[in-house]
Design a protein around this motif. Sequence first.
Motif, PDB file in Angstrom:
ATOM      1  N   THR B 171      14.315   8.040   6.931  1.00 51.26           N
ATOM      2  CA  THR B 171      14.106   6.976   5.937  1.00 51.26           C
ATOM      3  C   THR B 171      13.891   5.656   6.670  1.00 51.26           C
ATOM      4  O   THR B 171      14.224   5.511   7.845  1.00 51.26           O
ATOM      5  CB  THR B 171      15.317   6.820   5.010  1.00 51.26           C
ATOM      6  N   ARG B 172      13.351   4.682   5.929  1.00 51.28           N
ATOM      7  CA  ARG B 172      13.118   3.363   6.530  1.00 51.28           C
ATOM      8  C   ARG B 172      14.432   2.776   7.043  1.00 51.28           C
ATOM      9  O   ARG B 172      14.475   2.127   8.083  1.00 51.28           O
ATOM     10  CB  ARG B 172      12.483   2.427   5.510  1.00 51.28           C
ATOM     11  N   ALA B 173      15.499   3.012   6.260  1.00 53.90           N
ATOM     12  CA  ALA B 173      16.803   2.447   6.659  1.00 53.90           C
ATOM     13  C   ALA B 173      17.241   3.014   8.002  1.00 53.90           C
ATOM     14  O   ALA B 173      17.746   2.289   8.856  1.00 53.90           O
ATOM     15  CB  ALA B 173      17.836   2.754   5.590  1.00 53.90           C
ATOM     16  N   GLN B 174      17.018   4.327   8.180  1.00 52.04           N
ATOM     17  CA  GLN B 174      17.441   4.954   9.435  1.00 52.04           C
ATOM     18  C   GLN B 174      16.620   4.413  10.613  1.00 52.04           C
ATOM     19  O   GLN B 174      17.157   4.129  11.682  1.00 52.04           O
ATOM     20  CB  GLN B 174      17.289   6.479   9.338  1.00 52.04           C
ATOM     21  N   GLU B 177      17.552   0.776  11.278  1.00 51.21           N
ATOM     22  CA  GLU B 177      18.844   0.672  11.953  1.00 51.21           C
ATOM     23  C   GLU B 177      18.688   0.943  13.439  1.00 51.21           C
ATOM     24  O   GLU B 177      19.301   0.287  14.279  1.00 51.21           O
ATOM     25  CB  GLU B 177      19.825   1.666  11.336  1.00 51.21           C
ATOM     26  N   ASP B 189      16.905  -5.361   3.283  1.00 46.36           N
ATOM     27  CA  ASP B 189      15.953  -4.321   2.896  1.00 46.36           C
ATOM     28  C   ASP B 189      14.554  -4.693   3.380  1.00 46.36           C
ATOM     29  O   ASP B 189      13.658  -4.963   2.602  1.00 46.36           O
ATOM     30  CB  ASP B 189      15.958  -4.157   1.371  1.00 46.36           C
ATOM     31  N   SER B 190      14.393  -4.688   4.695  1.00 43.40           N
ATOM     32  CA  SER B 190      13.084  -5.069   5.186  1.00 43.40           C
ATOM     33  C   SER B 190      12.200  -3.844   5.289  1.00 43.40           C
ATOM     34  O   SER B 190      12.628  -2.790   5.737  1.00 43.40           O
ATOM     35  CB  SER B 190      13.241  -5.719   6.555  1.00 43.40           C
TER      36      SER B 190
END
Lengths: 445, 227
Positions: B171-174, B177, B189-190
């Motif tokens: 995911t984008r978050a992963q 990070e 939330d970029s």
Amino acid sequence: MKLTTKLTLFNAISKLVIVTLFILLLPNIIENINKSYNDSRLLKQKNKLLQIVKEKGIQTYIENGESYGMYLPLKEEYISLDEVEPGYHLDTIRDEQRLVERDTIDYRILSHTFKVDNKNYLLEIGKSTETIGETTGPLQNIAFQLLLGMILLTILADQIFSTYILRPLNIIIKTKLIGNKFPKFTVYKEVKTSTTDFQLLDLSIHKMVETIETTFQKEREFISNASHELMTPISILQSKIENMFELDIADELKVRLLEMQKILNRLKSITKTLLLISQIENEQFLKEDKISARYLLQDVYDEISIRLQDRNISLAILVIDDVELINVNKFLLFNMLFNLINNAIKYNKPDGEITVSAQWVKNNYTISIADTGIGIADEELPYIFNRFKKLKQSLSQDSFGLGLPIVKSIAVFHKIGINVVSEKGEGSTFTLTFPQKVTGELPAK
Amino acid sequence: MNVLIIEDEKALAHELELFLVKNNYICEVSNNGISASEKIAVNLYDFILLDLGLPDYEGLDLLKEAKKANPEAACIILTARAEVNDRVKGLDLGADDYLAKPFSLLELQSRMQAITRRKFGITQNIIELDGFLVNLTERTIIYQDQAVNAITKKEFDLIAYMLLHKNRTLTRAQLSEHIWGSVINDDYDSNFIDAHIKNIRKKLSTFAPADWLETVRGLGYRIKTNV
């Protein structure tokens, strides 16, 4: 105006008013004193004369019924004794005019009738009014000079005394209030004074400062502990969500997991930021790095360029004078500049511009970040570094108002000055002024 | 590979275990310092994941014990305590890596893989993707003897990270990070990952189509490979 000046001024003015009043009243007072002194002299002279008459008989003065009269060559005083009608009675002291050898002169005259050998006599003793009043002028002058001298002396004494007595107050203000840097306080040192009010003031300020210090400390501890405590549950949730992604579940569910992950990331980001701020404030970072300003800005640029591209914003980095920043924490400085430039991007207009310039301004090394963005309203400017004070303009953005508090904490930690100039609709300029401890040198002239 | 998870927070220990088992690790869990100390003394592990904040045991003491009884084991410290001093102390005592909570499981996995590579001296880390040769050690991408020079450091980080987790949707978050982990800023939330991916595709496609870099609609990205 200083308290001592005020006190001295009040003393001087009040004394001047009293003295002026006194000097204005002086002629009257002196005249009254002269008159009563003169009157009592006239009475004494009368009694002496009556005594002579009693002892030696009226013949001493009046022979053959002729009246007796005598005056001093300058007509300052005169004495006369006359026989008057038996029923005539007079016993006064008053101002009257007398004609003496063709001169009309004002006299203070004592008139007294008395009887000797069944005959009624009138005694008059006069003293010229002019001679009575002639001491008034010199007396007034002497009094005026004397009083003026005394006033000057007392003003001086007042000034010296009030400075002496108020010295502890000055010390309290200078060492306890102005000298202290919130929220870091120096150790309590009693101000030596015998004035109980100042002892009380000193103690109250000390207690107040202690309370503030404790509150600051508690807040720092709370933020630190709360952030730490939050990390574990966030960690569990994050791992749970990540593990659920691995399961064979429908895409629709995965999208919902993604939403959860986003919210969790937000929570994580806030917690991490708070923890960072509390770590900076608790001085958990070392300041032992060395990095050139140019390199640091390039580093930030590499990290941030994708964001510029995203909004088509141009960034010009003008390192006019490069300098090696020493005694710094690279990670923190990077974060500070990243946040400032990131803000300049976030609050810019599409196709806007950002200019970062690093240069010597007089004897201070400065980095300023100017944008062509939406600007900050005057009424919001004082609050931009406040934690959680969300600005109106950022409501629509994906942020929670912690970027600038990070910047502020890092700047304070490095003793870097921040100055913000902003105009609504025109853009903002943040200027960082580095202390000499960080730049380590003065500009080459 | 054998992993000992020392974590007093049972829920977190369980999630770690679930993840690692799924990735073919063999796991044991200790929820307190005493049992961990016993396990370290008795068994041999490849990895020890150590939470420093144990209520009954000084975490750094456990690290010393582990280094003595299990010198071959790679120790990764997991802790909420991110202070410099702890970090330095832990690494000085021989810890191989350090992860501050909360961390991503994938981050943990790639750090474990990196340690493994270091430990086993794997230098040949070249992966072939439809003609593109990605060299993870030298951080280069070559297509038919031509270097793809335009790829930036961040872009390569992204490719390398996706390669370590090949065939898995990230995911984008992963991803974010992983590549922006150290930058603290307040946009949570970029979607700058999308911009990076776009750039990577553009740069690679001047050489050949890079279909192996897949967009998973609504979820994220994945590198698909049979290698």
